[in-house]
Enzyme design. Sequence first.
Site, mmCIF file in Angstrom:
data_model
loop_
_atom_site.group_PDB
_atom_site.id
_atom_site.type_symbol
_atom_site.label_atom_id
_atom_site.label_comp_id
_atom_site.label_asym_id
_atom_site.label_seq_id
_atom_site.Cartn_x
_atom_site.Cartn_y
_atom_site.Cartn_z
ATOM 1 C CE LYS A 73 -8.868 -19.694 27.431
ATOM 2 N NZ LYS A 73 -9.013 -18.215 27.921
ATOM 3 C CG MET A 92 -0.803 -18.761 20.018
ATOM 4 S SD MET A 92 -2.565 -18.618 20.053
ATOM 5 C CE MET A 92 -2.661 -17.235 18.557
ATOM 6 C CG ASP A 119 -5.389 -13.923 30.221
ATOM 7 O OD1 ASP A 119 -6.160 -14.247 31.058
ATOM 8 O OD2 ASP A 119 -5.239 -13.466 29.150
HETATM 9 N N1 SAH Z 1 -2.360 -10.741 23.118
HETATM 10 C C1 SAH Z 1 -0.920 -11.235 22.893
HETATM 11 C C2 SAH Z 1 -0.790 -12.721 22.147
HETATM 12 C C3 SAH Z 1 -1.631 -13.763 23.046
HETATM 13 S S1 SAH Z 1 -1.427 -15.167 21.990
HETATM 14 C C4 SAH Z 1 -0.270 -10.363 22.504
HETATM 15 O O1 SAH Z 1 -0.481 -9.132 21.877
HETATM 16 O O2 SAH Z 1 1.390 -10.391 22.409
HETATM 17 C C5 SAH Z 1 -0.158 -16.101 22.808
HETATM 18 C C6 SAH Z 1 1.139 -16.275 21.677
HETATM 19 O O3 SAH Z 1 1.654 -14.952 21.634
HETATM 20 C C7 SAH Z 1 2.147 -17.074 22.130
HETATM 21 O O4 SAH Z 1 1.830 -18.274 21.722
HETATM 22 C C8 SAH Z 1 3.195 -16.497 21.597
HETATM 23 O O5 SAH Z 1 3.432 -17.015 20.102
HETATM 24 C C9 SAH Z 1 3.084 -14.964 21.562
HETATM 25 N N2 SAH Z 1 3.813 -14.493 22.731
HETATM 26 C C10 SAH Z 1 3.335 -13.729 23.679
HETATM 27 N N3 SAH Z 1 4.177 -13.457 24.628
HETATM 28 C C11 SAH Z 1 5.407 -13.647 23.978
HETATM 29 C C12 SAH Z 1 6.648 -13.388 24.242
HETATM 30 N N4 SAH Z 1 7.014 -12.827 25.406
HETATM 31 N N5 SAH Z 1 7.726 -13.932 23.711
HETATM 32 C C13 SAH Z 1 7.398 -14.439 22.506
HETATM 33 N N6 SAH Z 1 6.198 -14.723 22.094
HETATM 34 C C14 SAH Z 1 5.159 -14.414 22.783
#
Ligand code: SAH
Length: 502
Positions: free
Chosen positions: A60, A175, A38
């Site tokens: 994406k 998100m 991803d």
């Molecule tokens: N599977 C991922 C989440 C995917 S959804 C997990 O477990 O972390 C994607 C969302 O995750 C982003 O829109 C944001 O809100 C959050 N996110 C992912 N990485 C991030 C980061 N390094 N800092 C802040 N928010 C993050």
Amino acid sequence: MTIRGGVVYLVGAGPGDPGLMTARSLALIASADVVFYDRLIPPGALSGARQGAELVYVGKHPGIPSVPQEEIGKRLVEAALAGRSVVRLKGGDPFVFGRGGEEGEALRAAGVEFEVVPGVTAGVAATAYAGIPVTHRDDASAVAFVTGHEDPTKTETALDWDALAAFPGTLVFYMGVKRLAENATALIEGGRDPEQPAAAVERGTMVGQRTVEATLGTIAAAVEREQVGAPALIVVGPVAARRHQLAWLERRPLHGLRVIVTRARAQASGFAAALRDLGAEVVELPAIRIESRVGSPEVRAAAASIGEYSLLCLTSPNGVRLLFEALAEAGADARSLAGATVAAIGPGTARALAEYGIAADVVPEHFVAEALVEALATVEVEGRRVLVARAAEAREVLPEALRERGAEVDVLALYETVREEPGAEAIEAAQDADYVTFTSSSTVTNLTEALGDRFPKGARVVSIGPVTSDAARAAGLEVDVEAGRHDIDGLLAALLDDAAKR
Ligand code: SAH
């Protein structure tokens, strides 16, 4: 660990800091036949993939056509049915807003075996790096992970906003930036106190992590004003204010400073990692690259007759590693140095020797050729055969001094240092650097030549020692900091000292 062919591993890569990848994720990446990955995976996450592994981007990116979810499922199934070992690498945890559930279902439906490797999810990691504990004895006995992407005004919403408003604990929105204003309003209308602390954590655990603090009532305006971008999390609850006592990231000694590292890529990683651990943002501009001459007739001959030398001088850790590589190629090992006196130019070189079981007999404190000459004053060299193993383009100080004392000196060029052109992106990042570090004269000449008039004017110049400083001045630079100990630790200490004064 063994990886199984025909199996799909749904693997979490963590929130962005490469250090937060699990041991199991790294092991699987290292042995997979194919990795589907991803967008939000840590930098360098795939650098351990084996040569020949297929690396397929299926991420994406907002505004750019992407591989549809259904297609991803199909390709995973295909690869597994072909008997290949497949890693499906996702940001954070695969089962937390990662669509890992859907992919698992598609695999099960197609009769493909899968395993799940959890990852550190952003909801706990980005918050932790911001100094926000998602639970706290006094403030929150529960935490909810919520998607902020649902439209609260749509009638068929899966989220019960009144229930969320009443949730007795911390709310963490993934998100959540785009619809933040509507979501905050829905919470307040549902009865959540607008005065409750809230925070947005942008790029959590990554370079440039930023936290914006506000209240539930003001967070949307604050995020807009500060232009918080993706990826970001929104935290709502009293724990958000705990940051005032618990923030730690911003307290690290080099936080907020951008440092240019100019060593050859192969050696830069340890230095760069140390700088990052201290909070610096590192720009790697590997101005030089080491080209091994192991395999050349000259090196082969020297390796085959190494036992004939009674004094061996090594002038860099690279030289040590390449010498042992050459010995191994000749079918020899450390035992062929058994009779010789071994001199190292400095502690780094001595450490490299120790890795091969050799305790250097002579190690000067200052890591320059002159100091080694001095340290060798007590060693009888007259009439002895001496091998100076080093880079092709080095100064003649050491061989000349030894010859003057009656030694029979052979100089062996184990490697060449050649210039490497830095990439456009790195040059751009270098423009705002606070520090540029030089670890040898060749890094000075190569970098100044490579950057030309794009050399960052505002950066303070840090040099590893007097010889490098001279080279910097000769290149028209002003040396701001010179290390007292002429090795990487000394350089780091000098930089920390200088940063503390800023
Ligand atoms: N599977 C991922 C989440 C995917 S959804 C997990 O477990 O972390 C994607 C969302 O995750 C982003 O829109 C944001 O809100 C959050 N996110 C992912 N990485 C991030 C980061 N390094 N800092 C802040 N928010 C993050």
